[in-house]
Design a protein around this motif. Structure first.
Motif, PDB file in Angstrom:
ATOM      1  N   GLY A  97      43.346   9.260  78.564  1.00 43.89           N
ATOM      2  CA  GLY A  97      42.278   8.269  78.501  1.00 43.89           C
ATOM      3  C   GLY A  97      41.454   8.168  79.770  1.00 43.89           C
ATOM      4  O   GLY A  97      40.234   8.079  79.722  1.00 43.89           O
ATOM      5  N   HIS A 126      40.109   4.034  79.563  1.00 45.89           N
ATOM      6  CA  HIS A 126      40.977   3.806  78.403  1.00 45.89           C
ATOM      7  C   HIS A 126      42.355   3.315  78.850  1.00 45.89           C
ATOM      8  O   HIS A 126      43.367   3.885  78.482  1.00 45.89           O
ATOM      9  N   MET A 137      43.814   8.582  72.185  1.00 41.82           N
ATOM     10  CA  MET A 137      43.439   8.148  73.530  1.00 41.82           C
ATOM     11  C   MET A 137      44.454   7.214  74.168  1.00 41.82           C
ATOM     12  O   MET A 137      44.397   6.988  75.365  1.00 41.82           O
TER      13      MET A 137
END
Lengths: 322, 351
Positions: free
Chosen positions: A95, A99, B104
């Motif tokens: 990420g 993120h 993610m």
């Protein structure tokens, strides 16, 4: 400990500032290879709000998320390892800075598409309501997000279903280089948008952690007693460039003296003066705090740097859940 | 076994899912209204209450985010739009958020949602009510895309979609809603990612999906009477794609026609032909051919729309040319009084 709450407010803001400063300092090594949107100057909002949240309350955020993550109790080592792209990162390096996640501490997600976590946060809060949980959700958003269609859609639904959510708008007056004046009608306040959806709103000085804290306490009381959402708009200011470790005032996109005015209103310095005056904390204690934080930061950066990169198998993992 | 309509199969699958799992929710504009999304949600609010089966504001992007959020916190929502095109307002949430979420955060949180979309055709649907956009969704890693062509698969695939732990785009075709098939009354699952051999044959393989499977089967019926043996593969799932079944069939027949439900360029037919030529080029005895919607937006007037949507006759034309057989298509497909902008009543099923 006497005055524990006040000391925590100061400590948490100072810790975020020092983490962000260290990221800025080490960014040029080019080992943290992801965009970073630093929170320097905006610490009071994150800390003043999150100090009132329970561990199981959920926080969601956007691109400038470090302060929110840390204020909610997010793991510092995992955050830095994420910035370094390491397997020990909070998202195993998939990420990056935009993120962050720490489910253990109630930090669900942050995403860089402006406004996009707002409806997701409303959905998480709606689920709490349907499950008759007493937990709430807080979603941090910027002034730019209030221009997105999905912001209005989320306000409508939160109000329609009386969802237990706290919307916290950090109005720092700029979206990248674009001033609020060229983006929104000047005669209309952001908070009015929430009010017009029948949502209780508060507005205040986002650089005054005491004010933020007091407002949040009231807001959460309202959410829990009235079973309705609340919207808070807080004015604050970003000291550094939109994205990256440097200042960018020399580009001339802000009014002359605007940054200096806000630096004079530094949330950490002004609160420090207040608590010293009130003898809540001593200079010696502050020196000790700085030492403790420095040592934690050193350890955490060492951890991140020494951690290994993820193995190649990770590339194709987690596309689908089996 | 009973014969029920495709729309009733959707209703039964939704009813089964609501009954079977208290975390299932049904959300969509018009879900509890008197028409109940073409009958696919009728009576469910009365049965399960307005907290589980509900209408929604006209906020497609917001509601997609909201059902994503609710799915992160213990629920399994089904979101319905009456046409595919309404989902375009929510492409941000579908593509950036729902599809990427599990990846993610490195597998810490998944998004078990189903988004039901309905493809229109004919009757003047026009440029914004008749798009078959499966390839848009299928392009995105993280999404699953299913497109049942009959009642049996519709019921089984919808139950599988609701039970799946990932975001699933469930594409229905408005012209399939009133077709019949044999459907068990109990709940059952059709696995996502398995194609169906809809008809066995030996001369040529037609690979198709959704409504175009029916046109392909009609084509196969007619050509069989003239000595051409056509195999029809119904993809059922676009992503994951069952390339094995496609490759096995084409290896056998050595000829491939793809009858695409949408536009051909950059679409499902492009993908099928790529997979076949990449893997079994040497088995082919002629170049693959695809047919699909005319490469324009879909016009409303039937005068133009009749030349926009491909039909069995167009597929037969391609196959006869491919096999170098002279067949009089006007004899094979005699002119009828049935208008082309409404479903052919003989397409009743079962298929």
């Amino acid at each position: 400990m006497l005055n524990k709450f006040e000391k925590n407010l100061y400590y948490a803001m100072l810790r975020i500032r020092m983490v962000e400063e260290r990221i800025a300092e080490l960014y040029s090594e080019q080992e943290m290879r992801c965009p970073v949107h630093l929170s320097i100057g905006q610490e009071a909002v994150a800390v003043g709000v999150c100090e009132h949240l329970q561990k199981n309350d959920i926080v969601m955020s956007a691109h400038r998320a470090h302060a929110h993550y840390l204020a909610k109790g997010g793991d510092l080592k995992a955050m830095l390892a994420e910035l370094y792209g390491k397997s020990t990162g909070c998202a195993k390096g998939k990420g990056g800075s935009m993120h962050l996640i720490d489910l253990e501490n109630g930090f669900f997600a942050a995403v860089p598409i402006v406004g996009s976590t707002i409806p997701i946060a409303v959905g998480v809060a709606w689920a709490f309501k349907m499950k008759k949980s007493t937990n709430i959700v807080t979603v941090f958003l910027g002034d730019g997000a209030t221009e997105e269609g999905v912001f209005f859609e989320s306000l409508d639904f939160a109000s329609l279903k009386n969802v237990p959510i706290l919307f916290v708008c950090e109005n720092n007056f700029y979206s990248v280089y674009s001033n609020l004046k060229v983006r929104q009608a000047p005669q209309r306040k952001i908070s009015v948008l929430a009010e017009s959806h029948g949502i209780k709103t508060f507005t205040g000085d986002g650089n005054d952690v005491q004010q933020v804290s007091k407002m949040t306490r009231e807001a959460i009381k309202f959410i829990k007693n009235m079973n309705k959402p609340v919207f808070i708009e807080l004015e604050t200011f970003r000291w550094l460039e939109h994205c990256g470790p440097n200042g960018d005032d020399e580009l001339g996109y802000r009014e002359v003296g605007e940054l200096e005015k806000w630096i004079k209103k530094c949330p950490i310095e002004s609160y420090k003066n207040t608590i010293i005056e009130k003898s809540i904390v001593t200079e010696t204690e502050i020196t000790q705090m700085i030492e403790n934080i420095s040592s934690e930061i050193n350890d955490s950066f060492n951890f991140a740097k020494e951690s290994v990169f993820p193995k190649l198998e990770l590339l194709n993992q987690h596309i689908y859940k089996d | 076994m009973r014969e029920i309509k495709y729309s009733e199969a959707i209703l039964e699958a939704t009813d089964f899912s609501l009954e079977n799992d208290p975390s299932v929710l049904v959300v969509g504009l018009g879900v509890p209204d008197p028409k109940g999304i073409f009958g696919t949600t009728s009576g469910l609010q009365e049965k399960y209450g307005e907290h589980r089966v509900m209408d929604m504001p006209l906020s497609e992007n917001g509601m997609t985010g909201i059902i994503t959020g609710v799915s992160l916190n213990g629920f399994r929502p089904i979101l319905t739009h009456q046409r595919v095109e309404f989902a375009l307002l929510s492409i941000e949430q579908i593509v950036n958020q729902a599809a990427k979420w599990f990846y993610m955060n490195a597998g810490q949180q998944n998004v078990p949602i189903v988004i039901r979309l309905i493809i229109g055709r004919g009757w003047g649907q026009g440029p914004q009510h008749a798009q078959s956009l499966e390839s848009w969704f299928a392009h995105i890693p993280g999404l699953k895309v299913v497109m049942p062509s009959n009642s049996y698969d519709a019921k089984g695939l919808l139950i599988s979609s609701v039970e799946d732990d990932n975001p699933v785009i469930f594409l229905e075709h408005r012209w399939l809603h009133n077709t019949f098939d044999n459907v068990p009354s109990e709940g059952y699952r059709v696995p996502i990612g398995e194609a169906r051999l809809a008809r066995k044959g030996s001369d040529v393989t037609i690979v198709s999906h959704s409504y175009m499977v029916l046109e392909s089967l009609r084509c196969a019926d007619v050509l069989a009477e003239h000595g051409i043996s056509v195999e029809v593969v119904d993809l059922r799932s676009i992503r994951p794609l069952d390339s094995k079944t496609v490759l096995n069939s084409v290896s056998k027949t050595k000829r491939l026609v793809v009858a695409d439900n949408g536009w051909m360029h950059f679409g499902v037919s492009s993908e099928i032909i790529s997979i076949v030529t990449e893997n079994i080029f040497d088995k082919l005895i002629c170049a693959p051919v695809r047919i699909g919607m005319n490469d324009s937006p879909s016009p409303s007037t039937r005068a133009l729309a009749n030349h926009y949507y491909p039909r069995a006759k167009n597929i037969a034309e391609v196959i006869s040319k491919m096999l170098d057989k002279t067949v009089d298509l006007n004899i094979l497909f005699p002119k009828t009084d049935i208008p082309l902008d409404v479903p052919d009543p003989s397409f009743r099923g079962p298929f």
